[in-house]
Design a protein around this motif. Sequence first.
Motif, PDB file in Angstrom:
ATOM      1  N   LYS A 169     -38.368  23.731  45.468  1.00 59.51           N
ATOM      2  CA  LYS A 169     -37.767  22.118  45.283  1.00 59.51           C
ATOM      3  C   LYS A 169     -38.777  21.404  46.015  1.00 59.51           C
ATOM      4  O   LYS A 169     -38.616  21.274  47.129  1.00 59.51           O
ATOM      5  N   THR A 207     -30.064  30.468  48.838  1.00 52.58           N
ATOM      6  CA  THR A 207     -28.905  30.229  47.978  1.00 52.58           C
ATOM      7  C   THR A 207     -27.941  31.903  48.623  1.00 52.58           C
ATOM      8  O   THR A 207     -28.643  32.459  48.647  1.00 52.58           O
ATOM      9  N   LEU A 236     -29.915  23.687  40.887  1.00 51.05           N
ATOM     10  CA  LEU A 236     -31.047  23.863  41.447  1.00 51.05           C
ATOM     11  C   LEU A 236     -32.099  23.325  40.412  1.00 51.05           C
ATOM     12  O   LEU A 236     -33.502  22.596  40.665  1.00 51.05           O
TER      13      LEU A 236
END
Length: 106
Positions: free
Chosen positions: A62, A69, A80
Motif C-alpha cells: 500500500k 494480513t 486493501l
Amino acid sequence: MTEVCLTGKLVADFRQESFEIDTEAPPVIFPLDAVEFERLVVWLPKLHREVYVAENLNKVLKRTKFIYTKPNAIVHKQGLLGLSKYRYEHLLDSAIKMLKRHGGLA
C-alpha cells in the motif's frame, strides 16, 4: 512394565512388526528454482502479481509499505486491494494458470 492407554489400541499398534519410522527428508528447494519462480511471479501483470502475493505471502503493498494480513482474512485483502470477491478470485485463478503455463507445468 508396559504402558497401556485407556482404549488399549496404542500399545497394540506400537508393537506391530511393520512399524517403521519414516526418515525421508522433505524435498529440497534449490536456490536456482527459487530464483526462477521469483522471476515468474515478477513476470505477472501488476494486478495479478498483487493478488498472488496477497494470497500466498499475506501482505499487500500500500503506497510505499507492506501491510500484513491474517492468512484467512480474504475480505481484508480484498478491501486493501480495492477489489470485489469475484474479481479477486478471478485474478488469483488466472495468475495461477499463467504461472503454470509460463513455467511449463501445464
